[in-house]
Design an enzyme around this catalytic site. Structure first.
Site, mmCIF file in Angstrom:
data_model
loop_
_atom_site.group_PDB
_atom_site.id
_atom_site.type_symbol
_atom_site.label_atom_id
_atom_site.label_comp_id
_atom_site.label_asym_id
_atom_site.label_seq_id
_atom_site.Cartn_x
_atom_site.Cartn_y
_atom_site.Cartn_z
ATOM 1 N N SER A 108 -46.209 60.099 56.686
ATOM 2 C CA SER A 108 -46.506 61.700 55.864
ATOM 3 C C SER A 108 -46.714 61.531 54.481
ATOM 4 O O SER A 108 -47.817 60.788 54.051
ATOM 5 C CB SER A 108 -45.427 62.653 56.297
ATOM 6 O OG SER A 108 -45.491 63.975 56.282
ATOM 7 N N ASP A 242 -48.828 65.855 67.206
ATOM 8 C CA ASP A 242 -48.494 66.064 65.794
ATOM 9 C C ASP A 242 -49.053 67.495 65.519
ATOM 10 O O ASP A 242 -50.114 67.940 65.156
ATOM 11 C CB ASP A 242 -49.117 65.184 64.933
ATOM 12 C CG ASP A 242 -48.537 65.259 63.358
ATOM 13 O OD1 ASP A 242 -48.045 66.351 62.890
ATOM 14 O OD2 ASP A 242 -48.472 64.131 62.816
ATOM 15 N N HIS A 270 -44.758 64.427 65.014
ATOM 16 C CA HIS A 270 -45.392 63.855 63.547
ATOM 17 C C HIS A 270 -44.230 62.731 63.255
ATOM 18 O O HIS A 270 -44.442 62.156 62.359
ATOM 19 C CB HIS A 270 -44.589 64.961 62.739
ATOM 20 C CG HIS A 270 -45.161 64.804 61.420
ATOM 21 N ND1 HIS A 270 -46.594 64.533 60.875
ATOM 22 C CD2 HIS A 270 -44.465 64.951 60.150
ATOM 23 C CE1 HIS A 270 -46.398 64.319 59.750
ATOM 24 N NE2 HIS A 270 -45.453 64.458 59.196
#
Length: 330
Positions: A108, A242, A270
């Site tokens: 991320s 996700d 995610h």
């Protein structure tokens, strides 16, 4: 697990650093270390299932897992939390731990930092591993876009604080007694959100989110600079479900990076490294074994940069000074 935990003082600020020391180092390892970077509001704990997998498989490389400033057990000063500053923290941690080259893996926000690291310090970046990475397209969940709204700080303070987190934990404990069970990814997301009960971590979260995201989506993008990383082996790992950053970002990135590969976790969201650490670990180990680490020189990067960004010749007359008195230099 062969995991050492240190508190490193870097420029006067404390950084929590976990270090995986392989019990049986590879016989002919390169001098690379693997760096694992967590996402926004997370911490190095997100990588613990992967480190446990490494111990089971006898992973032969040293691994550094920092809590980035403003996250986890590291300090949360009033400071610059931009991508450039965080990439510099990674460089400095490598320097003081005696490492010249590294495979940088980021989840991320950590993926955005990894790409920024490759841009700022190309001679140190051997490989990239991008996991549900930020910085590859504008689309992002409306929840993060909402951080750009006026009143976001007050809303977070009211909804995520020590009292509400304690209530949520008590409710979760009661559900477990009744047989309820959260998935590993849901537990990980809950840990991320709970960290925002701390004022310093909440301040860092808002600074980072607002510097990268506005109401239309992600502003920061590495897409236009990816050509500089064409010689860096790159692995992308994404979950098909996700909800925060779409899989399409990964597909577009693979299309423009010739020495890259994409692994898709069909049932993951995610946090694919948390959803299936065994598969993730095997995927990462195979990538490291099958690729040769980049050894870029700054001169090579400069040559690529100059070739792709030549200055256009001046097509108009030189700008004239405005009429009037101009000081004469003697």
């Amino acid at each position: 697990m062969a995991l050492d935990v240190h508190t490193v003082t870097l420029h006067g600020q404390e950084i929590r650093l976990r270090e995986y020391v392989p019990p049986h180092p590879a016989e002919s390892p390169d001098d690379d270390v693997l760096v694992l970077l967590h996402g926004i509001s997370g911490s190095g704990e997100t990588w613990l299932p992967l480190l446990e997998q490494f111990e089971r498989t006898g992973f032969g490389h040293r691994v550094l897992v920092p809590d980035l400033p403003g996250h986890g057990d590291s300090g949360a000063p009033r400071a610059d939390y931009g991508l450039g500053a965080l990439a510099s923290v990674v460089r400095d941690l490598l320097a003081i731990t005696g490492h010249r080259h590294a495979t940088i893996a980021g989840h991320s926000l950590g993926g955005g930092i990894a790409m920024q690291f490759a841009y700022q310090f190309p001679e140190m970046c051997s490989r990239l591993v991008l996991v549900g990475s930020a910085g590859l397209g504008p689309q992002v969940t409306p929840v993060l876009r909402a951080t750009a709204l006026p009143g976001a700080r007050a809303t977070l303070t009211v909804t995520v604080n020590r009292v509400t987190v304690a209530v949520a934990r008590a409710f979760a404990a009661a559900c477990r007694k009744l047989g309820g069970r959260l998935s590993p990814e849901t537990r990980e997301l809950t840990r991320h959100l709970s960290s925002l009960a701390d004022p310093g971590r909440r301040r860092a979260f808002l600074f980072i989110a607002r510097s990268l995201i506005d109401l239309r989506g992600q502003r920061a993008s590495a897409v236009d600079k990816l050509y500089l990383a064409e010689q860096v082996p790159t692995l992308l790992v994404w979950g098909t479900r996700d909800p925060l950053i779409p899989l399409e970002h990964a597909r577009r990135t693979v299309a423009v990076l010739p020495d890259s590969r994409l692994t898709v976790f069909e049932n993951a969201k995610h946090f694919p490294h948390v959803a299936d650490p065994a598969r993730f670990g095997l995927t990462l180990e195979r990538f490291l074994a099958e690729t040769t680490p980049a050894r870029l020189k700054l001169e090579e990067v400069v040559a690529v940069l100059v070739a792709a960004n030549r200055v256009a010749p001046l097509e108009t007359a030189p700008e004239k000074l405005s009429p009037g008195h101009h000081p004469q230099h003697r």
